[in-house]
Design a protein around this motif. Sequence first.
Motif, mmCIF file in Angstrom:
data_model
loop_
_atom_site.group_PDB
_atom_site.id
_atom_site.type_symbol
_atom_site.label_atom_id
_atom_site.label_comp_id
_atom_site.label_asym_id
_atom_site.label_seq_id
_atom_site.Cartn_x
_atom_site.Cartn_y
_atom_site.Cartn_z
ATOM 1 N N ARG A 90 0.925 -0.982 0.146
ATOM 2 C CA ARG A 90 -0.096 -0.274 -0.129
ATOM 3 C C ARG A 90 0.679 1.416 -0.038
ATOM 4 O O ARG A 90 1.990 1.806 0.332
ATOM 5 N N HIS A 91 0.129 1.991 -0.608
ATOM 6 C CA HIS A 91 0.995 3.558 -0.268
ATOM 7 C C HIS A 91 -0.090 4.520 -0.530
ATOM 8 O O HIS A 91 -0.646 5.039 -1.271
ATOM 9 N N ASP A 92 0.404 6.089 0.260
ATOM 10 C CA ASP A 92 0.079 6.660 0.291
ATOM 11 C C ASP A 92 -0.536 8.392 -0.948
ATOM 12 O O ASP A 92 0.448 7.714 -1.706
ATOM 13 N N GLU A 93 -1.918 7.874 -1.163
ATOM 14 C CA GLU A 93 -1.970 8.697 -2.656
ATOM 15 C C GLU A 93 -2.691 10.125 -1.766
ATOM 16 O O GLU A 93 -3.605 10.670 -2.910
ATOM 17 N N ARG A 94 -2.544 10.607 -1.294
ATOM 18 C CA ARG A 94 -3.360 11.823 -0.731
ATOM 19 C C ARG A 94 -2.537 12.649 -1.692
ATOM 20 O O ARG A 94 -1.472 12.429 -1.712
ATOM 21 N N PHE A 95 -3.795 13.867 -2.280
ATOM 22 C CA PHE A 95 -3.293 14.585 -3.065
ATOM 23 C C PHE A 95 -3.090 13.733 -4.828
ATOM 24 O O PHE A 95 -2.447 14.974 -5.516
ATOM 25 N N THR A 96 -2.901 12.685 -4.693
ATOM 26 C CA THR A 96 -2.779 12.127 -6.392
ATOM 27 C C THR A 96 -3.480 12.956 -7.344
ATOM 28 O O THR A 96 -3.013 13.360 -8.496
ATOM 29 N N SER A 97 -5.011 12.926 -6.795
ATOM 30 C CA SER A 97 -6.560 13.121 -7.817
ATOM 31 C C SER A 97 -5.436 14.763 -8.204
ATOM 32 O O SER A 97 -5.704 15.487 -9.678
ATOM 33 N N LYS A 98 -5.173 15.116 -7.197
ATOM 34 C CA LYS A 98 -5.464 17.007 -8.157
ATOM 35 C C LYS A 98 -3.688 17.722 -8.117
ATOM 36 O O LYS A 98 -3.652 18.524 -9.154
ATOM 37 N N MET A 99 -2.680 16.450 -7.819
ATOM 38 C CA MET A 99 -1.807 16.602 -8.948
ATOM 39 C C MET A 99 -1.679 16.196 -10.456
ATOM 40 O O MET A 99 -1.270 16.659 -11.429
ATOM 41 N N ALA A 100 -2.259 14.793 -10.266
ATOM 42 C CA ALA A 100 -2.909 14.421 -11.613
ATOM 43 C C ALA A 100 -3.394 15.763 -12.636
ATOM 44 O O ALA A 100 -3.331 15.384 -13.719
ATOM 45 N N MET A 104 -2.389 17.805 -15.685
ATOM 46 C CA MET A 104 -2.894 17.764 -16.913
ATOM 47 C C MET A 104 -2.814 19.923 -17.119
ATOM 48 O O MET A 104 -2.693 20.094 -18.499
ATOM 49 N N LEU A 105 -3.237 20.221 -16.275
ATOM 50 C CA LEU A 105 -3.187 21.680 -16.546
ATOM 51 C C LEU A 105 -1.720 22.340 -17.163
ATOM 52 O O LEU A 105 -1.481 22.982 -18.298
ATOM 53 N N ASP A 106 -0.554 21.445 -16.640
ATOM 54 C CA ASP A 106 0.992 21.948 -16.445
ATOM 55 C C ASP A 106 1.483 21.632 -18.542
ATOM 56 O O ASP A 106 2.220 22.077 -18.943
ATOM 57 N N SER A 107 0.814 20.287 -18.771
ATOM 58 C CA SER A 107 1.152 19.716 -20.263
ATOM 59 C C SER A 107 0.490 20.204 -20.643
ATOM 60 O O SER A 107 0.769 20.184 -22.486
ATOM 61 N N GLY A 108 -0.774 21.282 -20.622
ATOM 62 C CA GLY A 108 -1.330 21.902 -21.943
ATOM 63 C C GLY A 108 -3.106 21.812 -22.381
ATOM 64 O O GLY A 108 -2.780 22.291 -23.691
ATOM 65 N N LEU A 109 -3.160 20.736 -21.820
ATOM 66 C CA LEU A 109 -4.335 19.651 -22.583
ATOM 67 C C LEU A 109 -5.236 20.772 -22.055
ATOM 68 O O LEU A 109 -5.725 21.422 -21.278
ATOM 69 N N LYS A 110 -5.881 20.570 -23.138
ATOM 70 C CA LYS A 110 -7.515 21.189 -23.558
ATOM 71 C C LYS A 110 -8.858 20.797 -22.075
ATOM 72 O O LYS A 110 -8.557 20.616 -21.178
ATOM 73 N N ILE A 120 -7.329 11.261 -15.907
ATOM 74 C CA ILE A 120 -6.663 11.496 -13.896
ATOM 75 C C ILE A 120 -6.550 9.980 -13.731
ATOM 76 O O ILE A 120 -5.624 10.200 -12.023
ATOM 77 N N ASP A 121 -7.385 8.989 -13.850
ATOM 78 C CA ASP A 121 -7.029 7.849 -12.770
ATOM 79 C C ASP A 121 -5.948 7.451 -13.105
ATOM 80 O O ASP A 121 -4.597 6.789 -12.085
ATOM 81 N N GLU A 122 -5.366 7.371 -14.127
ATOM 82 C CA GLU A 122 -4.355 6.714 -15.426
ATOM 83 C C GLU A 122 -2.804 7.478 -13.911
ATOM 84 O O GLU A 122 -2.578 7.646 -14.180
ATOM 85 N N SER A 124 -2.747 9.387 -11.575
ATOM 86 C CA SER A 124 -2.892 9.434 -10.638
ATOM 87 C C SER A 124 -2.081 8.101 -9.723
ATOM 88 O O SER A 124 -1.182 8.138 -9.097
ATOM 89 N N ALA A 125 -2.424 6.681 -10.883
ATOM 90 C CA ALA A 125 -2.081 6.332 -10.505
ATOM 91 C C ALA A 125 -0.514 5.575 -11.189
ATOM 92 O O ALA A 125 0.360 5.607 -10.293
ATOM 93 N N THR A 126 -0.243 6.401 -11.786
ATOM 94 C CA THR A 126 1.979 6.972 -12.215
ATOM 95 C C THR A 126 2.108 7.502 -10.859
ATOM 96 O O THR A 126 3.657 7.356 -10.742
ATOM 97 N N ILE A 127 1.674 8.461 -10.722
ATOM 98 C CA ILE A 127 2.210 9.493 -9.051
ATOM 99 C C ILE A 127 2.266 8.327 -8.030
ATOM 100 O O ILE A 127 3.138 9.034 -7.075
#
Length: 136
Positions: A90-100, A104-110, A120-122, A124-127
Motif C-alpha cells: 500500500r502507498h499513500d495516495e493523498r493529493f494524487t488526483s489534484k496533482m494529476a 494535465m494543466l501544466d502539459s497544456g491539455l485543453k 486523471i485516474d491513470e 494518479s496511478a503513475t504519481i
Amino acid sequence: MGKILAIDYGEKRIGLAVTDDMKMIAFGLTTVATSEIFTYLSDYIPRENVETIVVGEPKQMNNTASESEVYIIPFLEKLKEKFPTTPIKRHDERFTSKMAFQTMLDSGLKKKQRKNKALIDEISATIILQDFLKTL
C-alpha cells in the motif's frame, strides 16, 4: 527482473501504471472499468512479469483511513486471492488526483481533455508509483 504495477482504485474506474523492468521509471498504462479489472490483471500480470502490486491508500489529513477504504478492502482481499504469490503493498495516495489535474494543466491539455476522468485516474496511478519508487 519484474515490473511493479500501481493501482489507483475507484468504484467505477481503476487507473493503472507500471514500471520498466529495471524499476526506474513509472509509466501510465491504462484505465480499466472496475468490473473488468480482474480479467485484465489475469492476462497482464503473468504476461508482463509483474512482481509487485502497489495499491493506493487513501488517507485523511490526520493520517486516518479515508471513507473510500471500505471499498478498497474487499478489492484487496480478492486481489490477494487471485494473485497469492505476488506481494501487494500500500502507498499513500493523498493529493494524487489534484496533482494529476495539475499535471494535465501544466502539459497544456485543453479543457475538454482535462474532463477525462479516466486520464486523471491513470495519471494518479503513475504519481502513486513514482512516489513509491522513491521508497525503494
